[in-house]
Design a protein around this motif. Structure first.
Motif, mmCIF file in Angstrom:
data_model
loop_
_atom_site.group_PDB
_atom_site.id
_atom_site.type_symbol
_atom_site.label_atom_id
_atom_site.label_comp_id
_atom_site.label_asym_id
_atom_site.label_seq_id
_atom_site.Cartn_x
_atom_site.Cartn_y
_atom_site.Cartn_z
ATOM 1 N N LYS A 4 0.833 -1.214 0.000
ATOM 2 C CA LYS A 4 0.000 0.000 0.000
ATOM 3 C C LYS A 4 0.861 1.255 0.000
ATOM 4 O O LYS A 4 0.548 2.230 -0.678
ATOM 5 C CB LYS A 4 -0.974 -0.006 1.182
ATOM 6 C CG LYS A 4 -0.328 0.101 2.538
ATOM 7 C CD LYS A 4 -1.360 0.118 3.647
ATOM 8 C CE LYS A 4 -0.692 0.530 4.947
ATOM 9 N NZ LYS A 4 -1.595 1.167 5.855
ATOM 10 N N ASP A 5 1.960 1.213 0.746
ATOM 11 C CA ASP A 5 2.847 2.374 0.811
ATOM 12 C C ASP A 5 3.612 2.571 -0.497
ATOM 13 O O ASP A 5 3.815 3.706 -0.941
ATOM 14 C CB ASP A 5 3.833 2.220 1.974
ATOM 15 C CG ASP A 5 3.128 2.127 3.324
ATOM 16 O OD1 ASP A 5 2.095 2.808 3.496
ATOM 17 O OD2 ASP A 5 3.612 1.382 4.188
ATOM 18 N N ILE A 7 2.625 1.691 -3.525
ATOM 19 C CA ILE A 7 1.700 2.188 -4.549
ATOM 20 C C ILE A 7 1.520 3.694 -4.409
ATOM 21 O O ILE A 7 1.666 4.455 -5.368
ATOM 22 C CB ILE A 7 0.337 1.466 -4.461
ATOM 23 C CG1 ILE A 7 0.506 -0.023 -4.771
ATOM 24 C CG2 ILE A 7 -0.679 2.117 -5.406
ATOM 25 C CD1 ILE A 7 -0.711 -0.869 -4.419
ATOM 26 N N LYS A 8 1.223 4.119 -3.198
ATOM 27 C CA LYS A 8 0.963 5.542 -2.950
ATOM 28 C C LYS A 8 2.217 6.389 -3.192
ATOM 29 O O LYS A 8 2.149 7.453 -3.820
ATOM 30 C CB LYS A 8 0.461 5.737 -1.521
ATOM 31 C CG LYS A 8 -0.017 7.124 -1.218
ATOM 32 C CD LYS A 8 -0.637 7.180 0.160
ATOM 33 C CE LYS A 8 -1.262 8.522 0.441
ATOM 34 N NZ LYS A 8 -1.940 8.549 1.743
ATOM 35 N N ARG A 11 2.935 6.618 -6.982
ATOM 36 C CA ARG A 11 1.880 7.401 -7.640
ATOM 37 C C ARG A 11 2.110 8.889 -7.388
ATOM 38 O O ARG A 11 2.079 9.709 -8.314
ATOM 39 C CB ARG A 11 0.498 6.975 -7.127
ATOM 40 C CG ARG A 11 -0.637 7.826 -7.695
ATOM 41 C CD ARG A 11 -1.984 7.424 -7.147
ATOM 42 N NE ARG A 11 -2.127 7.552 -5.716
ATOM 43 C CZ ARG A 11 -2.328 8.708 -5.063
ATOM 44 N NH1 ARG A 11 -2.362 9.854 -5.730
ATOM 45 N NH2 ARG A 11 -2.473 8.730 -3.752
ATOM 46 N N LYS A 12 2.365 9.232 -6.137
ATOM 47 C CA LYS A 12 2.573 10.649 -5.795
ATOM 48 C C LYS A 12 3.863 11.189 -6.406
ATOM 49 O O LYS A 12 3.907 12.330 -6.849
ATOM 50 C CB LYS A 12 2.557 10.833 -4.275
ATOM 51 C CG LYS A 12 1.179 10.694 -3.699
ATOM 52 C CD LYS A 12 1.133 11.117 -2.255
ATOM 53 C CE LYS A 12 -0.312 11.210 -1.830
ATOM 54 N NZ LYS A 12 -0.506 12.113 -0.709
ATOM 55 N N THR A 17 -2.935 11.403 -9.749
ATOM 56 C CA THR A 17 -4.010 11.191 -8.792
ATOM 57 C C THR A 17 -4.387 9.716 -8.809
ATOM 58 O O THR A 17 -4.001 8.974 -9.723
ATOM 59 C CB THR A 17 -5.258 12.025 -9.156
ATOM 60 O OG1 THR A 17 -5.779 11.531 -10.405
ATOM 61 C CG2 THR A 17 -4.947 13.508 -9.254
ATOM 62 N N GLN A 18 -5.162 9.295 -7.823
ATOM 63 C CA GLN A 18 -5.649 7.915 -7.821
ATOM 64 C C GLN A 18 -6.459 7.647 -9.083
ATOM 65 O O GLN A 18 -6.323 6.597 -9.704
ATOM 66 C CB GLN A 18 -6.508 7.638 -6.588
ATOM 67 C CG GLN A 18 -5.733 7.457 -5.326
ATOM 68 C CD GLN A 18 -6.614 7.083 -4.149
ATOM 69 O OE1 GLN A 18 -7.839 7.212 -4.196
ATOM 70 N NE2 GLN A 18 -5.993 6.629 -3.079
ATOM 71 N N GLN A 29 -11.248 4.005 -9.442
ATOM 72 C CA GLN A 29 -10.481 4.728 -8.419
ATOM 73 C C GLN A 29 -10.675 4.053 -7.062
ATOM 74 O O GLN A 29 -9.751 3.982 -6.254
ATOM 75 C CB GLN A 29 -10.937 6.199 -8.385
ATOM 76 C CG GLN A 29 -10.225 7.061 -7.370
ATOM 77 C CD GLN A 29 -10.878 7.060 -6.003
ATOM 78 O OE1 GLN A 29 -12.088 6.896 -5.876
ATOM 79 N NE2 GLN A 29 -10.097 7.240 -4.973
ATOM 80 N N SER A 33 -7.835 2.879 -4.426
ATOM 81 C CA SER A 33 -7.907 3.416 -3.073
ATOM 82 C C SER A 33 -7.889 2.300 -2.028
ATOM 83 O O SER A 33 -7.214 2.413 -1.000
ATOM 84 C CB SER A 33 -9.177 4.257 -2.916
ATOM 85 O OG SER A 33 -9.317 4.704 -1.579
ATOM 86 N N GLU A 36 -4.343 1.167 -1.680
ATOM 87 C CA GLU A 36 -3.514 2.156 -0.988
ATOM 88 C C GLU A 36 -3.834 2.242 0.499
ATOM 89 O O GLU A 36 -2.967 2.570 1.300
ATOM 90 C CB GLU A 36 -3.662 3.538 -1.633
ATOM 91 C CG GLU A 36 -2.922 3.677 -2.938
ATOM 92 C CD GLU A 36 -2.837 5.108 -3.427
ATOM 93 O OE1 GLU A 36 -3.283 6.039 -2.721
ATOM 94 O OE2 GLU A 36 -2.315 5.311 -4.537
ATOM 95 N N ARG A 37 -5.064 1.976 0.872
ATOM 96 C CA ARG A 37 -5.455 2.039 2.285
ATOM 97 C C ARG A 37 -5.274 0.696 2.989
ATOM 98 O O ARG A 37 -5.497 0.595 4.189
ATOM 99 C CB ARG A 37 -6.900 2.513 2.417
ATOM 100 C CG ARG A 37 -7.055 3.983 1.999
ATOM 101 C CD ARG A 37 -8.442 4.498 2.201
ATOM 102 N NE ARG A 37 -9.363 3.803 1.305
ATOM 103 C CZ ARG A 37 -10.639 3.571 1.574
ATOM 104 N NH1 ARG A 37 -11.164 3.969 2.700
ATOM 105 N NH2 ARG A 37 -11.393 2.945 0.704
#
Length: 106
Positions: A4-5, A7-8, A11-12, A17-18, A29, A33, A36-37
């Motif tokens: 999850k970390d 991916i985020k 991406r950032k 954006t998601q 999306q 999400s 990512e969560r």
């Protein structure tokens, strides 16, 4: 690093954006999400698809090898323009780009 970390983070780093990343891999999306969560765990195929969409190897994606993943202004512009085109035209442009890259490396 947890999936999850990773991916985020990537991406950032790419300034996506998601919703933008989800479109690149043909997901909703909400699905991205959830990954990512940490609500859902991505499959190996999901991770490979994400890495490919972000132009990363799996090693880079899993943060085992440092690399700058920031897109240049020109790369962002190309990505923005290509997203506005129909899928069939995107496929043609991808094929053209791959052919040009092959010729450049020869």
């Amino acid at each position: 690093m947890k999936y999850k970390d990773a991916i985020k983070l990537h991406r950032k780093n790419l300034g996506l954006t998601q919703e933008e990343l989800a479109k690149l891999v043909d997901w909703t999306q909400a699905r991205l999400s959830n990954y990512e969560r940490g609500i859902r765990e991505p499959t190996q195929d999901d991770l490979e698809l994400l890495a490919k969409a972000m132009n990363l190897t799996m090693i880079e994606f899993l943060c085992l090898e440092p690399q700058s993943n920031k897109l240049t202004a020109q790369e962002k512009e190309l990505l923005t323009i290509s997203r506005q085109l129909p899928k069939s035209v995107q496929a043609l442009l991808l094929d053209l780009a791959q052919n040009l890259a092959t010729k450049q490396s020869s």
